[in-house]
Design an enzyme around this catalytic site. Structure first.
Site, short mmCIF file in Angstrom:
data_model
loop_
_atom_site.label_atom_id
_atom_site.label_comp_id
_atom_site.label_asym_id
_atom_site.label_seq_id
_atom_site.Cartn_x
_atom_site.Cartn_y
_atom_site.Cartn_z
N GLY A 28 0.80 -1.23 0.00
CA GLY A 28 0.00 0.00 0.00
C GLY A 28 0.83 1.27 0.00
O GLY A 28 0.30 2.36 0.31
N THR A 30 2.13 2.97 -2.59
CA THR A 30 1.70 3.93 -3.62
C THR A 30 0.35 4.52 -3.26
O THR A 30 0.11 5.73 -3.44
CB THR A 30 1.66 3.24 -5.00
OG1 THR A 30 2.97 2.75 -5.29
CG2 THR A 30 1.24 4.21 -6.09
N GLU A 96 8.66 4.74 -6.04
CA GLU A 96 9.68 3.76 -6.46
C GLU A 96 11.09 4.30 -6.19
O GLU A 96 12.01 4.13 -7.02
CB GLU A 96 9.51 3.39 -7.94
CG GLU A 96 8.14 2.87 -8.32
CD GLU A 96 7.79 1.51 -7.70
OE1 GLU A 96 8.69 0.86 -7.13
OE2 GLU A 96 6.61 1.14 -7.78
N ALA A 97 11.25 4.91 -5.04
CA ALA A 97 12.51 5.60 -4.74
C ALA A 97 13.69 4.64 -4.63
O ALA A 97 14.85 5.07 -4.76
CB ALA A 97 12.36 6.40 -3.45
N CYS A 152 0.46 -11.62 3.90
CA CYS A 152 1.24 -12.77 3.42
C CYS A 152 0.33 -13.72 2.63
O CYS A 152 -0.70 -14.17 3.14
CB CYS A 152 1.86 -13.50 4.62
SG CYS A 152 2.71 -15.02 4.13
N CYS A 155 0.10 -17.32 4.49
CA CYS A 155 -0.54 -17.59 5.79
C CYS A 155 -1.45 -16.49 6.28
O CYS A 155 -2.12 -16.67 7.30
CB CYS A 155 0.53 -17.89 6.84
SG CYS A 155 1.37 -16.39 7.43
N1 LIG Z 1 -1.25 -9.83 -0.65
C1 LIG Z 1 -1.71 -8.58 -0.65
N2 LIG Z 1 -1.70 -7.85 0.49
C2 LIG Z 1 -2.19 -6.61 0.50
N3 LIG Z 1 -2.67 -5.96 -0.59
C3 LIG Z 1 -2.68 -6.62 -1.75
C4 LIG Z 1 -2.22 -7.97 -1.84
N4 LIG Z 1 -2.36 -8.35 -3.12
C5 LIG Z 1 -2.89 -7.32 -3.81
N5 LIG Z 1 -3.08 -6.28 -2.98
C6 LIG Z 1 -3.61 -4.98 -3.41
O1 LIG Z 1 -2.54 -4.07 -3.52
C7 LIG Z 1 -2.99 -2.80 -3.06
C8 LIG Z 1 -1.81 -1.94 -2.68
O2 LIG Z 1 -1.21 -1.49 -3.89
P1 LIG Z 1 -0.04 -0.44 -3.91
O3 LIG Z 1 -0.39 0.78 -3.11
O4 LIG Z 1 0.30 -0.23 -5.35
O5 LIG Z 1 1.12 -1.23 -3.15
P2 LIG Z 1 2.71 -1.02 -3.21
O6 LIG Z 1 2.98 0.34 -3.81
O7 LIG Z 1 3.17 -1.12 -1.78
O8 LIG Z 1 3.25 -2.15 -4.04
C9 LIG Z 1 -3.92 -3.14 -1.91
O9 LIG Z 1 -4.85 -2.12 -1.64
C10 LIG Z 1 -4.60 -4.40 -2.40
O10 LIG Z 1 -5.80 -4.12 -3.09
C1 LIG Z 2 11.59 -6.88 -4.47
C2 LIG Z 2 12.05 -6.30 -5.77
C3 LIG Z 2 11.16 -5.63 -6.58
N1 LIG Z 2 11.58 -5.11 -7.75
C4 LIG Z 2 10.62 -4.38 -8.61
C5 LIG Z 2 9.31 -5.08 -8.86
C6 LIG Z 2 8.37 -3.94 -9.10
O1 LIG Z 2 8.48 -3.58 -10.49
C7 LIG Z 2 8.93 -2.82 -8.22
C8 LIG Z 2 8.22 -2.65 -6.90
O2 LIG Z 2 6.93 -2.17 -7.12
P1 LIG Z 2 5.85 -1.93 -5.93
O3 LIG Z 2 5.19 -0.64 -6.33
O4 LIG Z 2 6.58 -1.81 -4.64
O5 LIG Z 2 4.92 -3.08 -5.96
O6 LIG Z 2 10.28 -3.19 -7.95
C9 LIG Z 2 12.89 -5.23 -8.14
O7 LIG Z 2 13.30 -4.73 -9.23
N2 LIG Z 2 13.77 -5.90 -7.35
C10 LIG Z 2 13.40 -6.43 -6.17
O8 LIG Z 2 14.27 -7.04 -5.46
ZN LIG Z 3 3.24 -16.03 6.16
#
Ligand SMILES: Nc1ncnc2c1ncn2[C@@H]1O[C@H](COP(=O)(O)OP(=O)(O)O)[C@@H](O)[C@H]1O
Ligand SMILES: Cc1cn([C@H]2C[C@H](O)[C@@H](COP(=O)(O)O)O2)c(=O)[nH]c1=O
Ligand SMILES: [Zn+2]
Length: 193
Positions: A28, A30, A96-97, A152, A155
């Site tokens: 979450g 983003t 994506e910093a 997760c 689990c």
């Molecule tokens: N296993 C999961 N746990 C939590 N959220 C998940 C999962 N799989 C998909 N999602 C979805 O991903 C959304 C979060 O997306 P986003 O803000 O783009 O995450 P991040 O930027 O951390 O990758 C949640 O609101 C949910 O709808």
């Molecule tokens: C763990 C991990 C992730 N990445 C890449 C995969 C996705 O394109 C982004 C992460 O996107 P999100 O918004 O946090 O879901 O990073 C990677 O290149 N290397 C890694 O080890």
């Molecule tokens: Zn677990």
């Protein structure tokens, strides 16, 4: 933070700050970044949003969450470009910093010292569970750090690791659910309890 903490009778002008939103994939980050930036826009503050040029998964000119929430953004190839493009703004968002260069913390300090609120989102750990790019240094210098958690997939516990499903050892591997799943400590390390 209490609203009363924003009242500083002896201070003139805005105080800049650095906020970090970190966690695993799907935690979450983003969505939380977009939520904070939208609130700033509702407050009619000028906002600029940046992401690394490398991340064009959903489009070049927007930051998009896994739930398809989006906000326009500018792709940049180096963190120094953020300084040049933020001269007239009051709030800077960076997604994506983890993919940015090691200069990003200095760039954020420079922006915050100009009075800008800087909100940075990124992965705190890579797929090996190692601190990722400039995020650890940003966490150290930030006024505020929020660690968010996914669920997760194995689990149902809170997840802070991004488990890679592909046989690929390069640190940077863009992807979604076909390549990664969020896991808790026990499921990530395969710890039998
Ligand atoms: N296993 C999961 N746990 C939590 N959220 C998940 C999962 N799989 C998909 N999602 C979805 O991903 C959304 C979060 O997306 P986003 O803000 O783009 O995450 P991040 O930027 O951390 O990758 C949640 O609101 C949910 O709808
Ligand atoms: C763990 C991990 C992730 N990445 C890449 C995969 C996705 O394109 C982004 C992460 O996107 P999100 O918004 O946090 O879901 O990073 C990677 O290149 N290397 C890694 O080890
Ligand atoms: Zn677990």
């Amino acid at each position: 933070m209490l609203f009363s903490e924003h009242n500083f009778p002896n201070r003139r002008g805005p105080i800049g700050s650095i906020e970090v939103i970190c966690g695993s994939m799907f935690s979450g980050k983003t969505e939380e970044l977009i939520r904070r930036l939208r609130r700033a826009q509702f407050a009619k503050l000028p906002v600029e949003i940046f992401k690394p040029e490398i991340d064009i998964r959903y489009g070049v000119n927007e930051v998009v969450s896994h739930d398809s929430n989006s906000i326009p953004s500018t792709p940049v190839s180096h963190s120094s470009a953020i300084l040049l493009l933020s001269s007239a703004t009051q709030v800077v968002g960076i997604d994506e910093a983890q993919f940015f260069d090691e200069e990003l913390p200095n760039v954020c300090v420079e922006l915050a010292n100009r009075g800008i609120r800087v909100i940075v989102a990124g992965l705190d750990m890579d797929y090996l569970g190692k601190p990722f790019g400039p995020i650890p240094n940003l966490m150290a210098i930030a006024e505020d750090v929020t660690k968010v958690h996914a669920v997760c997939v194995q689990c149902g516990a809170p997840a802070n690791y991004s488990y890679r499903l592909q046989q690929n050892e390069s640190r940077v591997l863009l992807g979604e659910k076909e390549s990664y799943e969020p896991r808790c400590r026990a499921c990530y390390y395969g710890i039998e309890l």
